[in-house]
Design a protein around this motif. Structure first.
Motif, mmCIF file in Angstrom:
data_model
loop_
_atom_site.group_PDB
_atom_site.id
_atom_site.type_symbol
_atom_site.label_atom_id
_atom_site.label_comp_id
_atom_site.label_asym_id
_atom_site.label_seq_id
_atom_site.Cartn_x
_atom_site.Cartn_y
_atom_site.Cartn_z
ATOM 1 N N ALA A 142 0.831 -1.213 0.000
ATOM 2 C CA ALA A 142 0.000 0.000 0.000
ATOM 3 C C ALA A 142 0.867 1.264 0.000
ATOM 4 O O ALA A 142 0.537 2.256 -0.649
ATOM 5 N N GLU A 143 2.019 1.206 0.700
ATOM 6 C CA GLU A 143 2.898 2.381 0.789
ATOM 7 C C GLU A 143 3.713 2.600 -0.473
ATOM 8 O O GLU A 143 3.929 3.725 -0.908
ATOM 9 N N ARG A 144 4.197 1.494 -1.077
ATOM 10 C CA ARG A 144 5.150 1.637 -2.187
ATOM 11 C C ARG A 144 4.568 1.268 -3.535
ATOM 12 O O ARG A 144 5.159 1.572 -4.570
ATOM 13 N N GLY A 145 3.473 0.519 -3.542
ATOM 14 C CA GLY A 145 2.878 0.065 -4.797
ATOM 15 C C GLY A 145 3.316 -1.329 -5.182
ATOM 16 O O GLY A 145 2.667 -2.016 -5.969
ATOM 17 N N TRP A 146 4.450 -1.791 -4.624
ATOM 18 C CA TRP A 146 5.005 -3.112 -4.948
ATOM 19 C C TRP A 146 5.490 -3.759 -3.658
ATOM 20 O O TRP A 146 5.554 -3.085 -2.619
ATOM 21 N N GLY A 147 5.848 -5.044 -3.727
ATOM 22 C CA GLY A 147 6.341 -5.710 -2.527
ATOM 23 C C GLY A 147 6.201 -7.216 -2.645
ATOM 24 O O GLY A 147 6.382 -7.788 -3.727
ATOM 25 N N MET A 148 5.873 -7.849 -1.551
ATOM 26 C CA MET A 148 5.658 -9.300 -1.527
ATOM 27 C C MET A 148 4.179 -9.528 -1.851
ATOM 28 O O MET A 148 3.321 -9.429 -0.978
#
Ligand SMILES: CC(C)(COP(=O)(O)OP(=O)(O)OC[C@H]1O[C@@H](n2cnc3c(N)ncnc32)[C@H](O)[C@@H]1OP(=O)(O)O)[C@@H](O)C(=O)NCCC(=O)NCCS
Length: 186
Positions: free
Chosen positions: A58-64
């Motif tokens: 939610a914060e960065r747009g990408w992730g796990m």
């Protein structure tokens, strides 16, 4: 922040949904999935990880990302990008990581999802390099790293979060640079 989803031939990598929680807890409590981790996770620990991953995306747009099988819409596992803790000897860096529920092993799903994640990391995030690491014993995970054309750093490292002398302490680090990735992905 615009939340990114990735799509491959057979899979969707997407933001976490409330109904993934039970299947994610099953995955995290399975001793076969957790063979090369220090321990299995309780429901509370799994839900906390769910929240961490969802908030990071939610914060960065990408992730796990949560991985869904298109044909069944079933939750398959987690594949994506993560920022390892600062105490890792090769930090700062971005790592690629994967964990699938056992019924979804042996279908090429981890490699398929991870290939899309590498493309996203190099083409959209413009990362210079992506790393992956796992215990010396985890041959399946090393198999995915090799299929992605990641290169093993010959010197193994001791994972700082694993107790001194523990059999899972020694890890291999694999890396792929943007330049090397582009050689095979025009
Ligand atoms: C590591 C892990 C993700 C690998 O999963 P996987 O399914 O073996 O990996 P891949 O997606 O690359 O699939 C490869 C297998 O699928 C088979 N396969 C079947 N259909 C395929 C297809 N259409 N395309 C490619 N491979 C296919 C391959 O033959 C190969 O099988 P093999 O390993 O018996 O030779 C999985 O074992 C796992 O979640 N382990 C527990 C968690 C873990 O250790 N995570 C890593 C921590 S660092």
């Amino acid at each position: 922040m615009q939340v990114v989803s990735l799509e491959t031939e057979r899979l969707v990598l997407r933001q976490w949904r409330e109904h993934d929680k039970a299947a994610f807890a099953n995955l995290n409590s399975d001793p076969q999935v957790r063979e090369f981790f220090l321990e299995t996770l309780s429901r509370i620990e799994s839900d906390a990880m769910f929240t961490r991953y969802a908030e990071f995306i939610a914060e960065r747009g990408w992730g796990m990302w949560a991985v869904e099988e298109k044909v069944s819409t079933n939750f398959v596992g987690v594949v994506g990008l993560n920022i390892p803790k600062a105490e890792m000897p090769f930090a700062p860096c971005v790592e690629i990581a994967w964990r699938l529920a056992v019924p979804y092993w042996g279908h090429g799903y981890a490699t398929e999802a991870a290939s899309a994640v590498l493309a996203f990391g190099f083409e959209k995030l413009k990362l210079d390099e992506i790393v992956a690491f796992t215990t010396l014993q985890n041959k399946r995970s090393q198999g995915v790293m090799k299929k992605l054309r990641m290169q093993k750093v010959l010197q193994e490292f001791m994972h700082p979060a694993v107790p001194e002398g523990h059999p899972l302490q020694a890890h291999y680090l694999y890396k792929i640079s943007q330049a090397d990735w582009r050689l095979h992905n025009k």
